[in-house]
Design an enzyme around this catalytic site. Structure first.
Site, short mmCIF file in Angstrom:
data_model
loop_
_atom_site.label_atom_id
_atom_site.label_comp_id
_atom_site.label_asym_id
_atom_site.label_seq_id
_atom_site.Cartn_x
_atom_site.Cartn_y
_atom_site.Cartn_z
N ARG A 93 -8.02 -1.48 3.81
CA ARG A 93 -6.78 -2.00 4.41
C ARG A 93 -5.67 -0.96 4.55
O ARG A 93 -5.76 0.14 4.04
CB ARG A 93 -6.25 -3.17 3.58
CG ARG A 93 -6.03 -2.90 2.12
CD ARG A 93 -5.53 -4.15 1.40
NE ARG A 93 -5.42 -3.97 -0.02
CZ ARG A 93 -6.37 -4.28 -0.91
NH1 ARG A 93 -7.50 -4.81 -0.51
NH2 ARG A 93 -6.18 -4.06 -2.20
N ASP A 94 -4.62 -1.40 5.24
CA ASP A 94 -3.34 -0.69 5.37
C ASP A 94 -3.42 0.54 6.28
O ASP A 94 -3.10 1.66 5.87
CB ASP A 94 -2.78 -0.30 3.97
CG ASP A 94 -2.82 -1.47 2.99
OD1 ASP A 94 -2.76 -2.62 3.45
OD2 ASP A 94 -2.92 -1.23 1.77
N TRP A 121 4.35 -5.90 -8.11
CA TRP A 121 3.51 -7.04 -8.50
C TRP A 121 3.75 -7.37 -9.96
O TRP A 121 3.88 -6.48 -10.79
CB TRP A 121 2.02 -6.69 -8.28
CG TRP A 121 1.71 -6.36 -6.85
CD1 TRP A 121 1.34 -5.15 -6.36
CD2 TRP A 121 1.78 -7.25 -5.72
NE1 TRP A 121 1.16 -5.24 -4.99
CE2 TRP A 121 1.42 -6.52 -4.59
CE3 TRP A 121 2.11 -8.61 -5.58
CZ2 TRP A 121 1.38 -7.08 -3.31
CZ3 TRP A 121 2.08 -9.18 -4.32
CH2 TRP A 121 1.71 -8.41 -3.20
N PHE A 141 -2.03 -8.30 6.91
CA PHE A 141 -1.69 -7.38 5.83
C PHE A 141 -1.03 -6.12 6.39
O PHE A 141 -0.84 -5.97 7.59
CB PHE A 141 -2.95 -7.04 5.03
CG PHE A 141 -3.25 -8.02 3.92
CD1 PHE A 141 -2.74 -9.31 3.92
CD2 PHE A 141 -4.07 -7.65 2.85
CE1 PHE A 141 -3.01 -10.21 2.88
CE2 PHE A 141 -4.36 -8.53 1.81
CZ PHE A 141 -3.83 -9.81 1.82
N ASN A 182 6.98 -7.99 0.59
CA ASN A 182 6.47 -6.83 -0.16
C ASN A 182 6.46 -5.59 0.74
O ASN A 182 7.56 -5.25 1.24
CB ASN A 182 5.19 -7.10 -0.95
CG ASN A 182 4.00 -7.67 -0.23
OD1 ASN A 182 4.02 -8.80 0.20
ND2 ASN A 182 2.95 -6.91 -0.10
N ASP A 183 5.37 -4.93 0.94
CA ASP A 183 5.37 -3.57 1.51
C ASP A 183 6.17 -3.39 2.81
O ASP A 183 6.12 -4.24 3.69
CB ASP A 183 3.93 -3.17 1.89
CG ASP A 183 2.91 -3.51 0.85
OD1 ASP A 183 3.28 -3.92 -0.24
OD2 ASP A 183 1.71 -3.38 1.16
N GLN A 189 5.85 -6.87 4.89
CA GLN A 189 5.00 -7.99 4.49
C GLN A 189 5.92 -9.14 4.10
O GLN A 189 6.86 -8.96 3.30
CB GLN A 189 4.14 -7.58 3.28
CG GLN A 189 3.03 -6.62 3.63
CD GLN A 189 1.89 -7.33 4.34
OE1 GLN A 189 1.05 -7.92 3.72
NE2 GLN A 189 1.87 -7.27 5.66
N GLU A 240 -4.43 1.96 -2.01
CA GLU A 240 -3.74 1.13 -1.02
C GLU A 240 -2.71 1.98 -0.27
O GLU A 240 -2.26 3.02 -0.74
CB GLU A 240 -3.00 -0.02 -1.72
CG GLU A 240 -3.90 -1.00 -2.45
CD GLU A 240 -3.16 -2.25 -2.93
OE1 GLU A 240 -3.64 -3.35 -2.65
OE2 GLU A 240 -2.10 -2.12 -3.57
C1 FRU Z 1 0.14 -3.48 -1.38
C2 FRU Z 1 -0.76 -4.54 -0.76
C3 FRU Z 1 -1.52 -3.97 0.43
C4 FRU Z 1 -1.78 -5.19 1.26
C5 FRU Z 1 -0.54 -6.00 1.04
C6 FRU Z 1 -0.76 -7.49 1.05
O1 FRU Z 1 1.22 -3.99 -2.06
O2 FRU Z 1 -1.64 -5.07 -1.73
O3 FRU Z 1 -2.67 -3.25 0.08
O4 FRU Z 1 -2.00 -4.89 2.60
O5 FRU Z 1 -0.01 -5.61 -0.21
O6 FRU Z 1 0.46 -8.17 1.08
#
Ligand code: FRU
Length: 457
Positions: free
Chosen positions: A161-162, A289, A100, A41-42, A58, A215
């Site tokens: 987070r992030d 998602w 994360f 993902n990210d 990710q 996020e």
């Molecule tokens: C965004 C997110 C972030 C988190 C990550 C988890 O897509 O939800 O906020 O750090 O993905 O994989």
């Protein structure tokens, strides 16, 4: 995975052992960053270090679905040709069940990752951590001082987070996404050494219309304009936005004037900025998602978008594909052609530049229409076979061809009117692609080559 003891070695074995199989997937992307196998993902840790670009992401290397998060890694000398690197982070510490999203900086010659340690079993479920590389970015050592930010600010909540870190006023600045009294917000921290962080307060907050949690925040200054990028949760139809305003580093506050969507396609989220000397590049996660992903049946899921260069014109953010992408061009398939030439074009890895004032550009697999991008009456729209339509007004004067399109097997990225509006969309063709425009058009098209050194054409 029933055994929850994650290590870098096991992650590498899992990710790389299935790479050949994944490359044979009919949907496999040829010039985008995706994992050797497994889930992405990210974008994370985008950084230029020692003259090389690094993109982390990710990653769950064991299956093509989200799981305990690792950080995957790719690097490039030119921003276009990439090579896979070993997995950078695995959730292998007592304080984390997932690594994360986060960012990377060059700390005086030491590549340092700043990430969120996630643990659902702990009431303080998200803390901020760092990991340093002493071999130029091949392997990473987590700090013994982790978590360097051991809890969320009292006024915020456990969704915290992030971290995205940058340098300003001679200190490290960090934004972290969270929520304040049910409103999405970004909090600011400052440090001299990346290990000891001072809380500066809420930098910017939703006015009540921009969601309950923010996020993946990113702060950047583009052509003199302060911009805060966020992925707000709970704002239907707006996944990833740029907030325009004024950041005062001394007070740690940012005022917000207006905002703009980054991309109106269905598959663009969690974008991160790469500060590249005097320009700001942006990569997004080219998926979303809860979207069906047929590629998962072939052992992989998710990718990063192409890098975009950001500019501000007439108070609007415009995004154009990084100029280095021209290095991917192979044969020019159409030069100054017309609509008819486009109908003869074949290939699933292409760049197209189309000038049209009024009409539709259509991508089909055999007879099946997969998507349609229109320009009509000062509006542009993306139309999908299920009837969804995503549209926006075009307001800027533009001297470039109106559509700049990158097709890569199972993705289409389109920059409309010089990048005033962008659409990123995954497609899953079951037959070779063909292309059409309605109305008058001028067309240039190039076949594009592979970006990964270890993959075959
Ligand atoms: C965004 C997110 C972030 C988190 C990550 C988890 O897509 O939800 O906020 O750090 O993905 O994989």
């Amino acid at each position: 995975m029933s055994d929850t003891h994650f290590t870098i070695d096991r992650a590498n074995e899992a990710a790389f052992s299935k790479a050949a199989e994944v490359r044979n997937s009919v949907f496999a992307l040829k010039y985008h960053i995706a994992a050797p196998s497994g889930w992405i993902n990210d974008p994370n840790g985008l950084v230029r270090f020692d003259g090389r670009y690094h993109a982390f992401y990710q990653h769950y290397p064991y299956e093509p679905k989200w799981g305990p998060m690792h950080w995957g890694h790719a690097s490039s000398a030119d921003l276009v040709h990439w090579q896979h690197e070993p997995v950078a982070l695995a959730p292998d510490m007592p304080y984390e069940k997932g690594c994360f999203s986060g960012s990377a900086v060059d700390d005086n010659g030491i590549m340092t990752l700043i990430y969120t340690a996630h643990d659902d079993d702990n009431p303080i479920k998200e803390t901020q951590c760092i990991a340093r590389s002493f071999d130029g970015g091949k392997t990473f050592v987590k700090s013994p001082l982790n978590p360097v930010i051991p809890s969320f600010p009292q006024e915020c909540c456990a969704d915290f987070r992030d971290p995205k870190v940058w340098r300003q006023d001679g200190r490290w600045q960090m934004v972290v996404g969270t929520s304040h009294e049910g409103r999405g917000c970004v909090v600011l921290f400052t440090s001299d050494d990346l290990e000891h962080w001072e809380y500066r307060g809420i930098m910017a907050e939703s006015d009540g219309t921009l969601g309950y949690m923010w996020e993946c925040p990113n702060f950047c200054r583009v052509d003199g304009q302060d911009i805060l990028i966020i992925s707000p949760m709970g704002v239907p139809g707006h996944k990833n936005i740029a907030l325009f305003g004024n950041f005062d580093c001394a007070s740690g506050r940012m005022t917000i004037d207006h905002w703009q969507d980054l991309d109106l396609g269905e598959h663009f989220y969690a974008a991160q900025v790469l500060y590249d000397e005097d320009r700001n590049l942006l990569f997004g996660w080219m998926n979303m998602w809860d979207k069906p992903d047929p590629a998962a049946a072939d052992g992989w899921s998710g990718a990063l978008t192409l890098p975009r260069e950001m500019h501000v014109r007439n108070g609007k953010l415009i995004q154009s594909p990084a100029s280095e992408l021209a290095l991917l061009r192979g044969e020019q398939a159409i030069t100054g052609g017309c609509r008819k030439c486009l109908e003869k074009l074949t290939g699933n890895c292409l760049e197209l530049s189309i000038g049209m004032n009024d009409g539709d550009f259509i991508v089909s697999a055999g007879e099946e229409e997969l998507l349609r991008i229109s320009i009509r009456d000062g509006q542009t729209s993306l139309q999908l076979p299920d009837g969804s339509i995503f549209s926006a007004a075009l307001t800027l004067p533009c001297d470039q061809p109106s559509l700049h399109i990158f097709v890569d097997q199972s993705s289409v990225e389109c920059f409309v009117n010089g990048g005033e509006v962008c659409f990123s969309e995954r497609i899953y063709p079951t037959a070779p692609l063909n292309y059409r425009v309605t109305g008058n058009a001028t067309v240039d098209a190039w076949a594009l080559n592979n970006a990964f050194e270890d993959s075959e054409c």
